[in-house]
Motif scaffolding. Structure first.
Motif, PDB file in Angstrom:
ATOM      1  N   LYS A 214     -16.994   2.217  25.433  1.00 33.19           N
ATOM      2  CA  LYS A 214     -15.677   2.052  24.825  1.00 33.19           C
ATOM      3  C   LYS A 214     -15.063   0.780  25.390  1.00 33.19           C
ATOM      4  O   LYS A 214     -14.751   0.713  26.585  1.00 33.19           O
ATOM      5  CB  LYS A 214     -14.810   3.284  25.108  1.00 33.19           C
ATOM      6  N   SER A 215     -14.908  -0.235  24.531  1.00 39.69           N
ATOM      7  CA  SER A 215     -14.492  -1.545  25.047  1.00 39.69           C
ATOM      8  C   SER A 215     -13.024  -1.559  25.466  1.00 39.69           C
ATOM      9  O   SER A 215     -12.580  -2.507  26.109  1.00 39.69           O
ATOM     10  CB  SER A 215     -14.766  -2.636  24.018  1.00 39.69           C
TER      11      SER A 215
ATOM     12  N   HIS B  23      -9.928  -6.592  24.106  1.00 38.94           N
ATOM     13  CA  HIS B  23      -8.990  -7.681  23.829  1.00 38.94           C
ATOM     14  C   HIS B  23      -9.679  -9.040  23.872  1.00 38.94           C
ATOM     15  O   HIS B  23      -9.352  -9.935  23.089  1.00 38.94           O
ATOM     16  CB  HIS B  23      -7.818  -7.625  24.813  1.00 38.94           C
ATOM     17  N   LEU B  24     -10.634  -9.188  24.778  1.00 43.27           N
ATOM     18  CA  LEU B  24     -11.380 -10.455  24.798  1.00 43.27           C
ATOM     19  C   LEU B  24     -12.127 -10.631  23.470  1.00 43.27           C
ATOM     20  O   LEU B  24     -12.114 -11.716  22.882  1.00 43.27           O
ATOM     21  CB  LEU B  24     -12.360 -10.486  25.977  1.00 43.27           C
ATOM     22  N   LEU B  25     -12.757  -9.558  23.013  1.00 44.17           N
ATOM     23  CA  LEU B  25     -13.525  -9.663  21.771  1.00 44.17           C
ATOM     24  C   LEU B  25     -12.612  -9.969  20.591  1.00 44.17           C
ATOM     25  O   LEU B  25     -12.897 -10.856  19.780  1.00 44.17           O
ATOM     26  CB  LEU B  25     -14.284  -8.351  21.510  1.00 44.17           C
ATOM     27  N   ARG B  26     -11.506  -9.260  20.508  1.00 41.23           N
ATOM     28  CA  ARG B  26     -10.645  -9.386  19.327  1.00 41.23           C
ATOM     29  C   ARG B  26      -9.792 -10.643  19.361  1.00 41.23           C
ATOM     30  O   ARG B  26      -9.791 -11.440  18.427  1.00 41.23           O
ATOM     31  CB  ARG B  26      -9.730  -8.160  19.212  1.00 41.23           C
ATOM     32  N   GLN B  27      -9.057 -10.833  20.468  1.00 37.52           N
ATOM     33  CA  GLN B  27      -8.104 -11.937  20.517  1.00 37.52           C
ATOM     34  C   GLN B  27      -8.749 -13.227  21.004  1.00 37.52           C
ATOM     35  O   GLN B  27      -8.414 -14.301  20.536  1.00 37.52           O
ATOM     36  CB  GLN B  27      -6.918 -11.575  21.407  1.00 37.52           C
ATOM     37  N   GLY B  28      -9.680 -13.070  21.963  1.00 36.21           N
ATOM     38  CA  GLY B  28     -10.316 -14.259  22.514  1.00 36.21           C
ATOM     39  C   GLY B  28     -11.384 -14.808  21.584  1.00 36.21           C
ATOM     40  O   GLY B  28     -11.359 -15.971  21.208  1.00 36.21           O
ATOM     41  N   PHE B  29     -12.315 -13.945  21.210  1.00 37.71           N
ATOM     42  CA  PHE B  29     -13.450 -14.404  20.403  1.00 37.71           C
ATOM     43  C   PHE B  29     -13.213 -14.204  18.900  1.00 37.71           C
ATOM     44  O   PHE B  29     -14.082 -14.511  18.097  1.00 37.71           O
ATOM     45  CB  PHE B  29     -14.733 -13.672  20.839  1.00 37.71           C
ATOM     46  N   LYS B  30     -12.066 -13.651  18.551  1.00 42.20           N
ATOM     47  CA  LYS B  30     -11.687 -13.451  17.141  1.00 42.20           C
ATOM     48  C   LYS B  30     -12.683 -12.554  16.403  1.00 42.20           C
ATOM     49  O   LYS B  30     -12.849 -12.677  15.183  1.00 42.20           O
ATOM     50  CB  LYS B  30     -11.552 -14.797  16.393  1.00 42.20           C
TER      51      LYS B  30
ATOM     52  N   THR C  45     -12.746  -9.413  15.163  1.00 38.29           N
ATOM     53  CA  THR C  45     -11.795  -8.325  14.942  1.00 38.29           C
ATOM     54  C   THR C  45     -12.444  -7.092  14.306  1.00 38.29           C
ATOM     55  O   THR C  45     -11.749  -6.149  13.949  1.00 38.29           O
ATOM     56  CB  THR C  45     -10.629  -8.808  14.065  1.00 38.29           C
ATOM     57  N   GLY C  46     -13.761  -7.115  14.182  1.00 40.54           N
ATOM     58  CA  GLY C  46     -14.449  -5.913  13.702  1.00 40.54           C
ATOM     59  C   GLY C  46     -14.365  -4.776  14.694  1.00 40.54           C
ATOM     60  O   GLY C  46     -14.429  -3.609  14.313  1.00 40.54           O
ATOM     61  N   THR C  47     -14.228  -5.103  15.966  1.00 38.53           N
ATOM     62  CA  THR C  47     -14.036  -4.069  16.990  1.00 38.53           C
ATOM     63  C   THR C  47     -12.593  -3.589  16.904  1.00 38.53           C
ATOM     64  O   THR C  47     -11.666  -4.367  17.112  1.00 38.53           O
ATOM     65  CB  THR C  47     -14.323  -4.642  18.391  1.00 38.53           C
ATOM     66  N   HIS C  48     -12.419  -2.317  16.571  1.00 41.25           N
ATOM     67  CA  HIS C  48     -11.069  -1.789  16.373  1.00 41.25           C
ATOM     68  C   HIS C  48     -10.576  -1.068  17.617  1.00 41.25           C
ATOM     69  O   HIS C  48     -11.330  -0.328  18.228  1.00 41.25           O
ATOM     70  CB  HIS C  48     -11.052  -0.819  15.192  1.00 41.25           C
ATOM     71  N   THR C  49      -9.317  -1.289  17.970  1.00 41.82           N
ATOM     72  CA  THR C  49      -8.725  -0.451  19.014  1.00 41.82           C
ATOM     73  C   THR C  49      -7.904   0.621  18.321  1.00 41.82           C
ATOM     74  O   THR C  49      -6.933   0.322  17.633  1.00 41.82           O
ATOM     75  CB  THR C  49      -7.845  -1.261  19.987  1.00 41.82           C
ATOM     76  N   GLY C  50      -8.324   1.850  18.507  1.00 38.26           N
ATOM     77  CA  GLY C  50      -7.667   2.965  17.847  1.00 38.26           C
ATOM     78  C   GLY C  50      -6.661   3.615  18.760  1.00 38.26           C
ATOM     79  O   GLY C  50      -5.482   3.270  18.769  1.00 38.26           O
ATOM     80  N   CYS C  51      -7.141   4.542  19.582  1.00 40.09           N
ATOM     81  CA  CYS C  51      -6.227   5.310  20.431  1.00 40.09           C
ATOM     82  C   CYS C  51      -5.806   4.543  21.676  1.00 40.09           C
ATOM     83  O   CYS C  51      -4.747   4.760  22.226  1.00 40.09           O
ATOM     84  CB  CYS C  51      -6.884   6.625  20.841  1.00 40.09           C
ATOM     85  N   ASP C  52      -6.667   3.611  22.135  1.00 39.59           N
ATOM     86  CA  ASP C  52      -6.420   2.857  23.369  1.00 39.59           C
ATOM     87  C   ASP C  52      -6.349   3.783  24.593  1.00 39.59           C
ATOM     88  O   ASP C  52      -5.782   3.416  25.608  1.00 39.59           O
ATOM     89  CB  ASP C  52      -5.126   2.036  23.244  1.00 39.59           C
ATOM     90  N   THR C  53      -6.871   4.993  24.474  1.00 43.71           N
ATOM     91  CA  THR C  53      -6.818   5.936  25.598  1.00 43.71           C
ATOM     92  C   THR C  53      -8.171   6.626  25.829  1.00 43.71           C
ATOM     93  O   THR C  53      -8.223   7.761  26.309  1.00 43.71           O
ATOM     94  CB  THR C  53      -5.751   7.020  25.364  1.00 43.71           C
ATOM     95  N   THR C  54      -9.272   5.962  25.460  1.00 49.04           N
ATOM     96  CA  THR C  54     -10.615   6.459  25.770  1.00 49.04           C
ATOM     97  C   THR C  54     -10.985   7.725  25.004  1.00 49.04           C
ATOM     98  O   THR C  54     -11.910   8.429  25.365  1.00 49.04           O
ATOM     99  CB  THR C  54     -10.780   6.704  27.291  1.00 49.04           C
ATOM    100  N   ASN C  55     -10.261   8.021  23.924  1.00 43.96           N
ATOM    101  CA  ASN C  55     -10.572   9.237  23.177  1.00 43.96           C
ATOM    102  C   ASN C  55     -11.383   8.988  21.909  1.00 43.96           C
ATOM    103  O   ASN C  55     -12.281   9.767  21.602  1.00 43.96           O
ATOM    104  CB  ASN C  55      -9.270   9.947  22.776  1.00 43.96           C
ATOM    105  N   CYS C  56     -11.062   7.930  21.158  1.00 44.13           N
ATOM    106  CA  CYS C  56     -11.473   7.921  19.750  1.00 44.13           C
ATOM    107  C   CYS C  56     -12.800   7.223  19.481  1.00 44.13           C
ATOM    108  O   CYS C  56     -13.445   7.497  18.483  1.00 44.13           O
ATOM    109  CB  CYS C  56     -10.381   7.311  18.885  1.00 44.13           C
ATOM    110  N   GLY C  57     -13.188   6.260  20.314  1.00 43.28           N
ATOM    111  CA  GLY C  57     -14.477   5.605  20.118  1.00 43.28           C
ATOM    112  C   GLY C  57     -14.492   4.529  19.050  1.00 43.28           C
ATOM    113  O   GLY C  57     -15.548   3.959  18.777  1.00 43.28           O
TER     114      GLY C  57
END
Lengths: 181, 291
Positions: free
Chosen positions: A75-76, A42-49, A51-63
């Motif tokens: 896994k960020s 979230h820091l990378l995406r929302q804070g630093f904008k 947005t290339g870092t994607h949050t997929g499953c948000d549960t440590t599964n998808c990478g």
């Protein structure tokens, strides 16, 4: 300086002190004030904008959210932003130089290593860590290294080909460097 | 998903960390690799007031053998370090077999063996491995260190016996009585899934006699199952088709599998038998080649 807690939590944050973190992101020193509970993704995406870092499953599964922390895939979504304080983070935005794509990006383009593209940033960063450590991997080694990154388009064949393409492209350069030529 | 709010401290010494846990009065959690804890925080299954991050404490990332053969794994030794270890394959084959099968490669970069033991997931792989090896956990608290056998350390699903101001600082595997042999096999639907069935076998041999044997099972009961009878059936005997069959049968009997989306109880029990047989056959094949 980025103050992300204002975005995610406009009300007073329950007496929990925010913390100032200094993180080198893609070679650039960034400072942010964050709540301890803020995730690195979230820091990378929302804070630093970034947005290339994607949050997929948000549960440590998808990478999909994989970034390199001091060169090692993490896994960020499963790391707190405060844990990155004082460390170097590389996101997919850090792969290309100003003038050209990274060979791994070229490989994904040339070998059709993406369909929808959602898993691609994580795939490429995991691949980078692999090739940094093992410039001449076998197909099995590529598959093993990527086994924590899921592609729901199931495009694994071409992803593996893309990484092998990049490895071949990067090897002569690495050999030339070692020769000092 | 956002975790609940918590205070965060990253002490640089174990003493400071223990003080923080003491002051936390049971509302504090230790953060090591975070690969189980952070998902729990995000799902709000855990909502501690204070997180004590031990990653800035130096000197905890070791795994090493003592002169007498005892192996020690520090609280910050990552799964990946064990997977890549040059000293594990020949001296601790059961651990070497398990390390590459923990979660997925990215999780292995951060997650820790000791953290896995503390998390005490009934489907955790390391608990079976350490149980088969007869290992223990060293806890450090305000009153000093104490050793807790792994079978006592885990008190139930996701529960351990650490006091609120104790930290598990290392896992210890006792020196083998002879040559260490064994393995870990895991049936999983895909990389990163929990084990449908996991089997850890650790045996020590002297000549052609088994001097010590431990067999433990993952995913076939509410907790890690120590198949003590199966191990005992091998001690004092050579590994033969008969003794292997007997151990495999006893291990399958010790399993308490339930039918679920990963497979039927009957299937899982069958896999326990197959895995025990397979690991012990490999041990005899390796020994035959060496002879």
């Amino acid at each position: 300086m980025t103050t992300l807690y204002e975005e995610i939590r406009p009300e007073p944050h329950g007496g929990i002190p925010v913390r100032r973190v200094t993180i080198t992101v893609n070679g650039e020193k960034r400072v942010a004030e964050v709540e301890p509970r803020l995730l690195l993704a979230h820091l990378l995406r929302q804070g630093f904008k970034l947005t290339g870092t994607h949050t997929g499953c948000d549960t440590t599964n998808c990478g999909a959210c994989t970034v390199l922390v001091d060169g090692v895939p993490a896994k960020s979504c499963t790391m707190l932003a405060v844990q990155a304080d004082g460390h170097e983070v590389m996101t997919v935005e850090g792969l290309a130089s100003a003038s050209e794509l990274h060979p791994i990006q070229e490989g994904f383009k040339d070998e059709h290593g993406l369909q929808c593209g959602f898993c691609t940033p994580g795939m490429m960063l995991t691949a980078k860590a692999l090739l940094d450590e093992n410039p001449d991997p076998t197909e099995d080694e590529v598959r093993w290294a990527l086994s924590g990154n899921l592609c729901r388009c199931t495009g694994y064949q071409n992803i593996v080909k893309s990484v092998l393409w990049a490895a071949a492209k990067m090897r002569p350069a690495a050999a030339a460097d070692q020769d000092g030529s | 998903m956002y975790p609940s709010r918590f205070r965060y401290e990253a002490p640089q010494s174990l003493d400071h960390a223990i003080n923080l846990l003491h002051e936390g009065a049971g509302e504090a959690k230790v953060l090591a690799g975070g690969q189980s804890l952070i998902p729990l925080l995000k799902l709000r299954f855990a909502a501690p007031e204070l997180l004590v991050d031990i990653n800035n404490i130096s000197g905890l990332d070791y795994h090493r053998f003592e002169a007498d053969g005892t192996m020690r794994v520090g609280a910050l030794c990552r799964h990946a370090a064990l997977e890549r270890s040059s000293i594990l394959a020949s001296r601790a084959p059961t651990m070497a077999a398990a390390a590459p099968l923990i979660a997925d490669p990215i999780v292995r970069n951060r997650g820790t063996l000791v953290g896995s033991l503390c998390h005490a997931d009934p489907q955790g792989d390391w608990a079976s491995v350490v149980t088969a090896l007869g290992g223990h956990v060293v806890a450090l608290g305000p009153d000093g260190r104490r050793a807790i056998p792994i079978t006592e350390f885990v008190s139930g699903p996701f529960q351990n016996v650490l006091a609120i101001d104790e930290i598990a600082v290392e896992a210890v595997i006792p020196a083998p009585k002879g040559n260490a042999a064994g393995g870990y096999l895991k049936l999983e639907r895909r990389v990163g899934d929990f084990a449908t069935v996991g089997v850890a076998v650790a045996i020590d041999t002297s000549g052609n006699q088994v001097t010590r044997a431990g067999i433990a099972l993952t995913g076939v009961g509410g907790t890690t199952i120590e198949a003590a009878g199966a191990g005992q059936a091998l001690v004092g005997r050579p590994l033969t088709a008969d003794t292997i069959e007997r151990a495999a049968n006893l291990a399958a009997e010790a399993a308490k599998p339930r039918t679920d989306h990963r497979g039927s109880a009957e299937y899982k029990r069958h896999i326990v038998h197959t895995f025990v047989t397979r690991i012990l056959n490999r041990v005899t094949e390796t020994a035959d080649k060496a002879a």
